[in-house]
Design a protein around this motif. Sequence first.
Motif, short mmCIF file in Angstrom:
data_model
loop_
_atom_site.label_atom_id
_atom_site.label_comp_id
_atom_site.label_asym_id
_atom_site.label_seq_id
_atom_site.Cartn_x
_atom_site.Cartn_y
_atom_site.Cartn_z
N VAL A 126 0.76 -1.18 0.43
CA VAL A 126 0.18 -0.21 -0.21
C VAL A 126 0.99 0.94 -0.19
O VAL A 126 1.62 1.56 0.85
N LEU A 145 1.80 5.35 0.63
CA LEU A 145 1.50 5.73 1.49
C LEU A 145 0.67 6.85 0.82
O LEU A 145 -0.65 7.41 1.51
N TRP A 182 -2.26 6.36 -1.07
CA TRP A 182 -3.94 6.00 -1.15
C TRP A 182 -4.53 6.42 0.76
O TRP A 182 -5.48 7.33 0.64
N TYR A 183 -3.13 6.26 1.77
CA TYR A 183 -4.12 6.41 2.80
C TYR A 183 -3.92 7.82 2.85
O TYR A 183 -5.34 9.14 3.29
N LEU A 184 -2.94 8.90 1.92
CA LEU A 184 -3.37 10.14 2.57
C LEU A 184 -4.57 10.71 1.58
O LEU A 184 -5.45 11.87 1.77
N ASN A 205 -6.11 12.43 11.99
CA ASN A 205 -5.79 10.91 12.80
C ASN A 205 -5.07 10.25 11.82
O ASN A 205 -3.63 9.83 11.47
N LEU A 206 -5.58 9.57 10.75
CA LEU A 206 -5.09 8.40 10.03
C LEU A 206 -4.26 8.86 9.22
O LEU A 206 -3.14 8.12 8.78
N ALA A 216 -1.22 8.77 11.85
CA ALA A 216 -0.61 8.10 11.91
C ALA A 216 -0.32 7.42 9.90
O ALA A 216 1.57 6.62 10.61
N ALA A 217 -0.30 7.35 9.29
CA ALA A 217 0.52 6.63 8.15
C ALA A 217 1.51 7.45 7.95
O ALA A 217 2.58 6.92 7.16
N MET A 218 1.56 8.80 8.14
CA MET A 218 2.85 9.31 7.74
C MET A 218 3.64 8.65 8.59
O MET A 218 4.96 8.64 7.84
N HIS A 260 4.34 6.51 10.17
CA HIS A 260 4.86 4.43 9.75
C HIS A 260 5.44 4.15 8.83
O HIS A 260 6.23 4.09 8.48
N TYR A 261 5.06 5.74 7.77
CA TYR A 261 6.07 5.18 5.48
C TYR A 261 7.21 6.01 6.82
O TYR A 261 7.96 5.79 6.05
N MET A 262 6.92 6.80 7.32
CA MET A 262 8.71 7.60 8.27
C MET A 262 9.09 7.18 9.00
O MET A 262 10.50 7.58 9.39
N GLU A 263 8.82 6.06 9.76
CA GLU A 263 9.69 5.51 10.60
C GLU A 263 10.15 5.99 11.04
O GLU A 263 10.50 5.96 12.23
N GLN A 308 2.60 9.34 15.11
CA GLN A 308 1.56 8.50 15.93
C GLN A 308 1.58 8.92 17.71
O GLN A 308 0.54 8.77 18.25
#
Lengths: 638, 168, 100
Positions: free
Chosen positions: C2, C4, C6-8, C43-44, C47-49, C51-54, C59
């Motif tokens: 997936v 990033l 798409w989440y955005l 929030n979504l 959280a997605a950002m 996750h992808y930026m580690e 969060q």
Amino acid sequence: MPIYLLLIPFLPLASFIFTLLFAKRLKKQAHWPPIIAVLISFLCACYAFDQVLHGTHINADLYTWFASAKFKASVGFLLDELTAVMLIVVTSVSSLVHIYSVGYMHDDPGYARFFSYLSLFTFSMLMLVLGNNFLQLYFGWEAVGLSSYLLIGFWYHKKSASDAGKKAFIVNRFGDFGFGLGIIVVFLVFGSVHYDTVFANVHQAVGQTFNFLGIDFDVISLMAILLFCGAVGKSAQIPLHVWLPDAMEGPTPVSALIHAATMVTAGVFLVARCNPIFSLSPAAMNLVTIIGALTCFFAATIALVQVDIKRVIAYSTVSQLAYMFIGCGVGAYGAGIFHLYTHAYFKALLFLGAGSVIHAMGDEQDIRKMGGLKKYLPVTYFTFLIASLSISGIPPFAGFFSKDEILAMAFASPVGAGKFAWFVGTVVAGMTAFYSFRLIFLTFHGEFRGTEEQKKHLHESPPTMTIPLTLLALGALAAGWVGVPEVLGGENGWAHFLAPVVGHPDVHLSHFTEWALMTISVAAGLTGIYLAYVMYMVKPQIPVELAKKHPKLYDILFNKYYVDEFYNATIVEPTINCGRKVLRGIVDGKIIEGVVNGVPGLIGRFSTLLAGLQNGRVQHYGGVMAVGAFILLWIFMM
Amino acid sequence: MVQLLFFYFALVVIGLGLRIVTAKNPVHCVLLMLVLFFHMAGLYLLLNAEFLAAVQIIVYAGAILVLYLFVLFLVDLREEVKMSPFIKKGKWLGIVGAIALFLTFLRGVMNFSLGPHGQYTIEKIQQMTHTKAMGEAIYTTYILPFEVAGIILLVAVIGGLAMAKREK
Amino acid sequence: MVHLSWYLTVSALLFCIGVFGFLTRRNIIMMLLSIELMLNSVNLNLAAMSHYMEDLRGQVLVFFIIAVAAAEAAIGLGIVVTLFRNHRSVYTEDITTLKG
């Protein structure tokens, strides 16, 4: 700057301010400050004259208002022979009028105001004659105009009086416009408005031309003619003479002081003072002479048929002023000033005498209702008679010497219009004698034609009024004896005295010619007196029949040639209409009001529109915020 | 597999969102919201953020929605369902505005690039459990915002009490 | 995998739906609900950002947003109750005292 010179104008100024400020407290004692001030001014003027006789000349700036590049505006005083003469005339007549007014204005509620205005006038006239630059002359000019307005309209509740005051001021404005332009031309050509600079350099300006709208004007003539415009306005010559007869609405002492002896002579003073300029312009000299001659004749013809005692004397003033202009126009400035000086005394005397008559008649001014007053008012009658003999040019009275000097100079002058002026002047001398004695015969001789009520009231005036009359009569008799011409055995001290300032006319008259001219003018005077005697004492039906036989001519003369009606129709009415319809209706009503009302209206409507944004609903506000955010995002992303 | 789950959760979330803003009965809206929160939690699980998923369900679904249901007591539901849910003049403007805003965001998303990566890699989180990782982060680096959040909750409690008091 | 973006996209779409709901609903309580929807979309996104930026920062921020959203919902609904007490209505068109 000697103190006596400063006191002369500034004492009357101080008395003006003082009397006006303390008017309520002074009440009927309000005449003391002005009378003391003007008497001291007179003594200082005599002292100044004595100094000038011994050769003193003063030309100094008292205070420089500002000096900017070439232009220097300052208050300065010039004392030379011409000024000295004018100072004596102004202060002496002013003092006598002040004393006379104590009796004449006794019952008037505006007593203090009257005296303060008289002081203001005296100050203005003195500043005018003492000035050493054109700007101060102009200041004095306007200030006497203002005083004249205040004094003519003194009884401001009377519409005719306030209208007359306005008329005097406005008609003078026409002349002053030309005068102002003249001063500007003087400055442009000479770079200075001070007399000494201008008159010293006047020869360098000969032949220079000034190009206006494609026509080349000779600068000297242009200057002279423009300055003369002011003189025409102030001295009531054609075509700006219309204000002087109406100015008779003011109290009689005002007429005597302002409209006989001093203010109206300011025009003659101007021409005499600027004689270096005028002498270099034949065009201007001719213009002055011709206007003088025409006005002389014009005013005298009107005076023949007037029935208001003051109007007759007013037109007589216009006519005599014209004589002075004839004198100046033909180059005999000294003679013009000589007539100014003698005229001041006998004309003031005529006016004050008329005032005495009016006072006795209970404010009646129509001579048809008078008659036989000589037994009730003996002093008035006697002094009035002396004045009339003087004005008719009968020797040895003062008027003879001055008028004869002018006529002789006019006859012999190289100026083109000189002989014409001489002819007109001689005819008018006859007319002058005629109407002056018509006045005497109708007023003082014969049967009393007024009401019984008025007859009971008839009394001689109090000493405060008769003493000035007597003193002026002395002047009317003897003032001319300083200028007795050589042909009669005198030395003509007058001409020699003034020669350093006004020069000497370049004429040569043989003694025979002078005698002949003198005889002709005296004969004209005597003829006039005799005709008046016949028409008004012996056969009083002649004037009535003459009027019936030539009704149109009589109407024209009686209605002053309808000049006032003409001006009304061509100048006054169009101006008023323009003011009402164009300026008030369109410019003020539609354009300015449109903007002044329209802009707030527009703002109101716009703000109502904007107020619709605030309807109190949160979602609306939120929507607006969303739109704003959207726009900002787009801008950031660009 | 992950993709499939993502598409499922995403589609349901969008669909539910649309239904929530257009439903007439507010109670239906709240209940649909509940379902939506569960699917959001699913999305969080896909992102390896199990602690967040749990917190989401406990706080949002468990507390906030109950609060909404209590406040819905004030509404007369029988009258409510008869009328249109939208304001009288703004529906189309709102749609246009929302679409415009979405297109703007889309453009931003297209031109988007990530910054430098941090040190909490996915493996590390999976190894030390997300909860512990969150705990580490909150109680060390972000302790101040944590305390502030506590104060905000205190303020909310006091505010709620103050507003609920009846004037005597 | 997936991506990033798409989440955005989902997050953006949900946000816009929330905006639409906020601007157009008559009932105040539904407006506040739309706000919750917008908060969730954010929030979504975070959280997605994260996750992808580690990195955990996103969060952590989600955690705090949830806490603050709870407080805000409580206060907001308290205000709605008070508003209802004064105006006897929960509809936005009836509450226009700020007009002018």
